[in-house]
Design a protein around this motif. Structure first.
Motif, mmCIF file in Angstrom:
data_model
loop_
_atom_site.group_PDB
_atom_site.id
_atom_site.type_symbol
_atom_site.label_atom_id
_atom_site.label_comp_id
_atom_site.label_asym_id
_atom_site.label_seq_id
_atom_site.Cartn_x
_atom_site.Cartn_y
_atom_site.Cartn_z
ATOM 1 N N ALA A 1 0.726 -1.024 0.145
ATOM 2 C CA ALA A 1 -0.029 0.173 0.074
ATOM 3 C C ALA A 1 1.009 1.178 -0.162
ATOM 4 N N ARG A 2 2.140 1.112 0.886
ATOM 5 C CA ARG A 2 2.845 2.602 0.760
ATOM 6 C C ARG A 2 3.406 2.554 -0.525
ATOM 7 N N ARG A 3 3.973 1.588 -0.982
ATOM 8 C CA ARG A 3 4.792 1.494 -2.264
ATOM 9 C C ARG A 3 3.735 2.188 -3.372
ATOM 10 N N ALA A 4 2.569 1.563 -3.355
ATOM 11 C CA ALA A 4 1.664 2.165 -4.550
ATOM 12 C C ALA A 4 1.194 3.607 -4.163
ATOM 13 N N ALA A 5 0.971 4.063 -3.144
ATOM 14 C CA ALA A 5 0.648 5.334 -2.617
ATOM 15 C C ALA A 5 1.952 6.280 -3.008
ATOM 16 N N GLN A 6 3.228 5.716 -2.829
ATOM 17 C CA GLN A 6 4.368 6.515 -3.235
ATOM 18 C C GLN A 6 4.559 6.804 -4.806
ATOM 19 N N GLN A 7 4.019 5.755 -5.512
ATOM 20 C CA GLN A 7 3.952 5.665 -7.016
ATOM 21 C C GLN A 7 2.707 6.599 -7.466
ATOM 22 N N GLY A 8 1.858 6.834 -6.568
ATOM 23 C CA GLY A 8 0.459 7.693 -6.950
ATOM 24 C C GLY A 8 -0.457 6.868 -7.608
ATOM 25 N N ASP A 9 -0.425 5.460 -7.189
ATOM 26 C CA ASP A 9 -1.359 4.659 -7.704
ATOM 27 C C ASP A 9 -2.442 4.430 -6.482
ATOM 28 N N TRP A 10 -3.329 5.215 -6.443
ATOM 29 C CA TRP A 10 -4.332 5.360 -5.293
ATOM 30 C C TRP A 10 -5.210 4.222 -5.357
ATOM 31 N N LEU A 11 -5.655 3.763 -6.455
ATOM 32 C CA LEU A 11 -6.467 2.689 -6.322
ATOM 33 C C LEU A 11 -5.893 1.140 -5.804
ATOM 34 N N GLU A 12 -5.017 1.079 -6.247
ATOM 35 C CA GLU A 12 -3.918 0.082 -6.026
ATOM 36 C C GLU A 12 -3.704 0.115 -4.333
ATOM 37 N N ALA A 13 -3.188 1.288 -3.886
ATOM 38 C CA ALA A 13 -2.938 1.484 -2.436
ATOM 39 C C ALA A 13 -4.194 1.243 -1.805
ATOM 40 N N TRP A 14 -5.360 1.526 -2.209
ATOM 41 C CA TRP A 14 -6.681 1.218 -1.459
ATOM 42 C C TRP A 14 -7.011 -0.150 -1.528
ATOM 43 N N ARG A 15 -6.620 -1.064 -2.572
ATOM 44 C CA ARG A 15 -6.851 -2.390 -2.782
ATOM 45 C C ARG A 15 -5.970 -2.975 -1.407
ATOM 46 N N CYS A 16 -4.547 -2.467 -1.374
ATOM 47 C CA CYS A 16 -3.969 -3.126 -0.320
ATOM 48 C C CYS A 16 -4.212 -2.763 0.962
ATOM 49 N N TRP A 17 -4.618 -1.610 1.287
ATOM 50 C CA TRP A 17 -5.461 -1.335 2.409
ATOM 51 C C TRP A 17 -6.533 -2.067 2.833
ATOM 52 N N GLU A 18 -7.557 -2.102 1.766
ATOM 53 C CA GLU A 18 -8.648 -2.975 1.892
ATOM 54 C C GLU A 18 -8.273 -4.402 2.281
ATOM 55 N N ALA A 19 -7.233 -4.991 1.734
ATOM 56 C CA ALA A 19 -6.811 -6.227 2.204
ATOM 57 C C ALA A 19 -6.235 -6.310 3.671
ATOM 58 N N VAL A 20 -5.527 -5.169 4.230
ATOM 59 C CA VAL A 20 -5.224 -5.319 5.460
ATOM 60 C C VAL A 20 -6.487 -5.120 6.605
ATOM 61 N N LEU A 21 -7.233 -4.466 6.022
ATOM 62 C CA LEU A 21 -8.627 -4.317 6.772
ATOM 63 C C LEU A 21 -9.424 -5.689 6.833
ATOM 64 N N ALA A 22 -9.454 -6.399 5.950
ATOM 65 C CA ALA A 22 -10.013 -7.612 5.813
ATOM 66 C C ALA A 22 -9.417 -8.595 6.794
ATOM 67 N N ARG A 23 -8.210 -8.572 6.894
ATOM 68 C CA ARG A 23 -7.486 -9.509 7.810
ATOM 69 C C ARG A 23 -7.316 -9.039 9.204
ATOM 70 N N PRO B 1 -8.812 -5.764 11.122
ATOM 71 C CA PRO B 1 -9.613 -4.545 11.274
ATOM 72 C C PRO B 1 -9.197 -3.840 12.378
ATOM 73 N N GLN B 2 -8.355 -4.386 13.208
ATOM 74 C CA GLN B 2 -7.905 -3.447 14.683
ATOM 75 C C GLN B 2 -6.831 -2.770 14.045
ATOM 76 N N HIS B 3 -6.274 -2.672 13.025
ATOM 77 C CA HIS B 3 -5.131 -2.071 12.445
ATOM 78 C C HIS B 3 -5.432 -0.641 11.973
ATOM 79 N N ALA B 4 -5.459 0.373 12.927
ATOM 80 C CA ALA B 4 -5.744 1.813 12.853
ATOM 81 C C ALA B 4 -5.313 2.354 11.632
ATOM 82 N N PRO B 5 -3.890 2.399 11.288
ATOM 83 C CA PRO B 5 -3.196 2.790 9.863
ATOM 84 C C PRO B 5 -3.931 2.343 8.831
ATOM 85 N N ALA B 6 -4.541 1.337 8.663
ATOM 86 C CA ALA B 6 -5.372 0.953 7.507
ATOM 87 C C ALA B 6 -6.560 1.836 7.279
#
Length: 181
Positions: A35-57, A59-64
């Motif tokens: 997610a951080r790598r995608a955000a650095q590259q400006g690929d916001w939808l990919e960053a969101w997909r990665c954060w979404e995967a974090v939340l699915a696994r 949900p107590q991970h506040a930075p997600a």
């Protein structure tokens, strides 16, 4: 190799459920890095997909919540960002990054009343954060409240004299007012 052996010993002692837990933690870490790598590259939808995967696994991970909300905001998906950040704020009411993400979202939506409310709450709770002055100053400037923006940013400059973002925000206020040397 030694760290792998230690891990294997820990897992053997802990039992079969621990392997699943450690695997989930490894997958979460990998998704956060992606997610951080995608955000650095400006690929916001990919960053969101990665954060979404974090939340699915995890949900107590506040930075997600803040990371996912920022990615959705940068992708222009404001409604989804607002829902995610509201959920994060409910789960983690004291998380500074979620509060900041909500304030930046209000700025992006050009909802100056909400933005100022969010930024005031961030400044009240975390006066040590320069972005609270920058974001509020940007909202005041965009709302045409130049004098208030300058006062707030001058206060921020007093707290953070070397912060270039505050200096830039002050320059934007001067530019908007037509106050050139």
């Amino acid at each position: 190799i030694n760290s792998k052996r230690r891990r294997d010993r820990r897992l053997a002692q802990a039992g079969p459920g621990s392997l699943k837990e450690e695997t989930r933690e490894d997958e979460t870490r990998a998704s956060v890095l992606s997610a951080r790598r995608a955000a650095q590259q400006g690929d916001w939808l990919e960053a969101w997909r990665c954060w979404e995967a974090v939340l699915a696994r995890s949900p107590q991970h506040a930075p997600a919540y803040s990371g996912g909300g920022n990615a959705l905001r940068r992708a222009g998906r404001y409604r989804e960002a607002e829902l995610l950040l509201a959920e994060g704020a409910e789960r983690f009411p004291d998380d500074e990054q979620i509060a900041i993400a909500r304030a930046w979202l209000a700025n992006a939506r050009r909802d100056w009343t909400a933005a100022l409310t969010h930024w005031e709450a961030v400044r009240a709770r975390s006066p040590h954060l320069a972005p609270a002055y920058v974001g509020a100053g940007d909202a005041l400037r965009a709302a045409g409240r130049y004098a208030e923006a300058e006062l707030l940013l001058a206060e921020g400059a007093g707290h953070f004299p070397d912060n270039e973002q505050i200096a830039i925000a002050r320059a934007w206020v001067a530019n908007a007012r037509g106050d050139w040397p």
